[in-house]
Write an enzyme that holds these catalytic residues in place. Structure first.
Site, PDB file in Angstrom:
ATOM      1  N   GLN A  33       0.873  -1.175   0.000  1.00 16.48           N
ATOM      2  CA  GLN A  33       0.000   0.000   0.000  1.00 16.48           C
ATOM      3  C   GLN A  33       0.909   1.223   0.000  1.00 16.48           C
ATOM      4  O   GLN A  33       1.486   1.578   1.025  1.00 16.48           O
ATOM      5  CB  GLN A  33      -0.921  -0.030   1.216  1.00 16.48           C
ATOM      6  N   GLY A  78     -11.941   3.420   3.410  1.00 16.40           N
ATOM      7  CA  GLY A  78     -10.997   2.528   2.757  1.00 16.40           C
ATOM      8  C   GLY A  78      -9.960   3.262   1.914  1.00 16.40           C
ATOM      9  O   GLY A  78     -10.035   4.482   1.712  1.00 16.40           O
ATOM     10  N   HIS A  79      -9.008   2.505   1.378  1.00 12.89           N
ATOM     11  CA  HIS A  79      -7.915   3.103   0.609  1.00 12.89           C
ATOM     12  C   HIS A  79      -8.423   3.758  -0.678  1.00 12.89           C
ATOM     13  O   HIS A  79      -9.334   3.267  -1.317  1.00 12.89           O
ATOM     14  CB  HIS A  79      -6.800   2.094   0.323  1.00 12.89           C
ATOM     15  N   ASN A  80      -7.801   4.879  -0.996  1.00 16.31           N
ATOM     16  CA  ASN A  80      -8.067   5.631  -2.231  1.00 16.31           C
ATOM     17  C   ASN A  80      -9.402   6.387  -2.208  1.00 16.31           C
ATOM     18  O   ASN A  80      -9.756   7.021  -3.212  1.00 16.31           O
ATOM     19  CB  ASN A  80      -8.059   4.735  -3.484  1.00 16.31           C
TER      20      ASN A  80
END
Lengths: 340, 340, 340
Positions: B209, B250-252
């Protein structure tokens, strides 16, 4: 690409080295010595960078990408733009994971116990561990080799943690046995009392929670998730399982190998999951259920009965997924009729 | 009214000063010098106290209130009891916020680094900061002027935090860039790994990540919420957004300006919200969606498709709110028929 | 049975002593002196061990159990296998709780303030307290006798905590008054700002949160739960209430006595619960509601209206439980028709 304040980059590597790292095959052996310096997304990658194509939605981007190299399935090879070097592989996303890990390996530990860590004299900390400031390690605890216990984490008396684990900042672990290569995110709570008491109008009487939490090898547990210890039997997390953020796991729950629990899932006491079960976000499972291997639970599903191996369920209360989709469709049709 | 063990009260202030503080207009200029000593609710306020009327449900309480003064909309002026001084304003709740902040300003910092804080020698801590006991600040981190890092918070290597921020006790921040006047509650987790791995029967392989979390100015993030860093792109929280407790991002994920996420909301990876989007409690959004500016998501909604700007949706799976209400009504009717 | 690394066992005890401990009656007075060494489940218990039968599902196990003794209802006495000693009681699970607590009493405190704890000079810590490494106790805080503040917990200025409390590792408490025998799990957040602001296109303006959190005696609050302080009135948790993990309680919420909130429940601001209300997992209640004493809220229910005393509701939006079950049944029938 990655911010050098947070990530240390290795490389460059030859295309041949990257193909070897991910088990892929060079399409053009003549490019074996091409130097690659970084990973990047298809739409921004340029000279010296490698990207990947994993989803047909991005074929257009692939055909127009200026990436020097790309990880792709053999079926996609003919769509590649002129000049792009290909590493052919069956699972390009998995290959990307391996290549990216080559460029951005985990930071090496700085072995040692910080002067402001508090390690009980009876605890055993193996060689190569990094114990950060404010970490507290209780009596008779055992920490395996090359494990990192980050700042302000609290490891209770008697806890056993395997080797090569990462224990996140500010988490708390008690009444637990952890395997090797376990990754605990910051703020995780492991081993506290399960929600067990004898209810009654004179007050709810606590039932002593006499079990443990057993976490097998290669498990990841996401930030601020909570895993209660067993009431008598243990709570068990099977090897290779991946638990996302803010997940609750009740006492005596057993997860098989390779389970994936997406964020905000909740599993009530004594429910047993087989291997490779997937629960999507905000799914809830009541207690004392048996969920077969390979079952899939849709987002926000409320599971109140056993689920067969390989079955997919959705809705609340949860039903087989095809039935759930039909229910939603019918409801939509009825509402539209009424709306007219 | 407020417990002096926890809140330091300023004042008294003249009615004129309070009108100026909130941009309201004194109804009776002759009362400009009336001294007001505290804020209080309509039903308990008395001499020397100021209240506010924001909701028509409370007009009855307003007409019978013994408050010395009240913040109210001009339309309500004639309903005021005799003797009550009025400050007229278009948005009495907003005016109340400003008046209450006048009586109860944030506690001033006690600048300095506590002897039991652990600040890396390479970190930069600007003037006026208060760094409490047990706080840990990593290598090359930068903390802007007049920022408070509370006890046992952990700031990772390279993290940048702007000025006038409040970083709550026991929270952990890594791989992140924060703007100014950001308020992070206790127990918040920012910057940990997103839930990214290549799934497979041989095991789920971690995908590095490589992004960050970028938090713009004037954001508030509630206790025990978790914000994962990007997988490659950044996770972004737009200026002025307000995130409640136990929210997962969450990511992004990208939030525009002024978004409001009520507690236990979950937003999956790569979903993008425009400006001033509101998600009510326990709402869930799957990944890779686009939610337009001004959209509203009802409590417990399960959003699985894009939402247009200004649209309101509810239900799981979520549909336009009018359709959701019709669905609920029809279901109720069918059940009643059957019940007979 | 229990792992001696984590649990210290007392005993053995005579059957007579155990009967006295739980208020049960020895079926065979001749066995008063039988020595019992541990508790165990029906299916694994053997000589020297005592078990319990609480659920008719386990009668078969009961009849075949090799446990030396068992806690059982008088109606079950004749089903006992030959040789098993019985302690007869009306509520065998409650009796088990008392017997198990006899074998596994809470670990005694190790009174004293750890050298690496940070207790403000103006704080009052009563006799018998155990304050662990990294714990921080603020100015003018008061900690009652025989209370345990675990490692890295942070107690804010002015907070009052009663006697015989257990304050878990890494939790944070501010703006709060706690009674006696309160058990706070690790990672709990008490007293942070409620989610109050005046919304508007020019930005959301913070409303000062001027109330407290008041927690009455004998309350348990589960790991990583969050309880916001009041906005003006207090947030109140009634005596004997049990709150599970990852529960969110908004500002001004009031819980009566003996409420039970299962994990991931969320209660929005200003909602009031009577006594002995039960909310199952992932239930959500919107703000400003009144929930009567003895009401029950099903798992994942979304409650948007008042609930009468003793009423049971389910579904989202929540309706009386019988109606909810009918709705689910009808939906299933319609979907099956369509599926054909």
């Amino acid at each position: 690409v990655a911010d050098s304040r947070f990530f240390r980059k290795d490389g460059p590597f030859t295309l041949a080295a990257l193909a070897a790292a991910c088990g892929g095959e060079l399409q053009d052996k003549g490019k074996a010595d091409l130097l690659i310096d970084d990973v990047a997304p298809l739409d921004s990658a340029g000279p010296g960078q490698i990207s990947f194509l994993d989803n047909k939605k991005y074929v257009e981007q692939f055909t127009q990408s200026r990436a020097a190299a790309c990880l792709a399935h053999p079926d996609m090879a003919e769509r590649a733009p002129a000049g792009m070097a290909l590493i052919l592989c069956q699972d390009p996303y998995r290959a990307y994971a391996m290549v990216a890990a080559r460029f951005y390996p985990p930071s090496p530990l700085r072995p040692g116990i910080h002067a402001a860590a508090h390690v009980d004299a009876s605890a055993k900390v193996a060689a190569g561990c990094q114990i950060d400031a404010g970490a507290v390690i209780g009596g008779n605890a055992e920490i395996g080799a090359d494990t990192h216990v980050a700042a302000n984490a609290v490891i209770g008396d008697g806890v056993v943690i395997g080797g090569h684990c990462r224990i996140g900042a500010g988490c708390t672990i008690s009444h637990a046995i952890l395997g090797s290569r376990v990754h605990i995110h910051p703020g995780v709570r492991i081993g506290q009392d399960g929600f067990g008491f004898a209810m009654g109008p004179a007050g709810h009487l606590k039932v002593p929670q006499l079990g443990r939490v057993v976490v097998h090898d290669d498990v990841e547990i996401g930030a601020n998730s909570t895993i209660d210890r067993g009431a008598g039997p243990d709570t068990v997390i099977g090897a290779g399982s991946r638990i996302d953020k803010l997940v609750q796991i009740g006492h005596n729950v057993q997860l098989g190998r390779g389970c994936v629990l997406v964020s905000q899932t909740g599993i009530s006491g004594s429910t047993k999951l087989g291997d490779f079960v997937i629960t999507a976000g905000q799914a809830g499972l009541t207690g004392h259920l048996t969920i077969g291997s390979g079952a899939r639970i849709a987002a926000q599903a409320g599971v109140m009965r056993d689920v067969a191996p390989g079955e997919t369920v959705g809705g609340s209360p949860a039903v087989p997924v095809t039935q759930w989709l039909r229910q939603s469709a019918i409801l939509g049709q009825l509402a539209q009729k009424k709306g007219r």
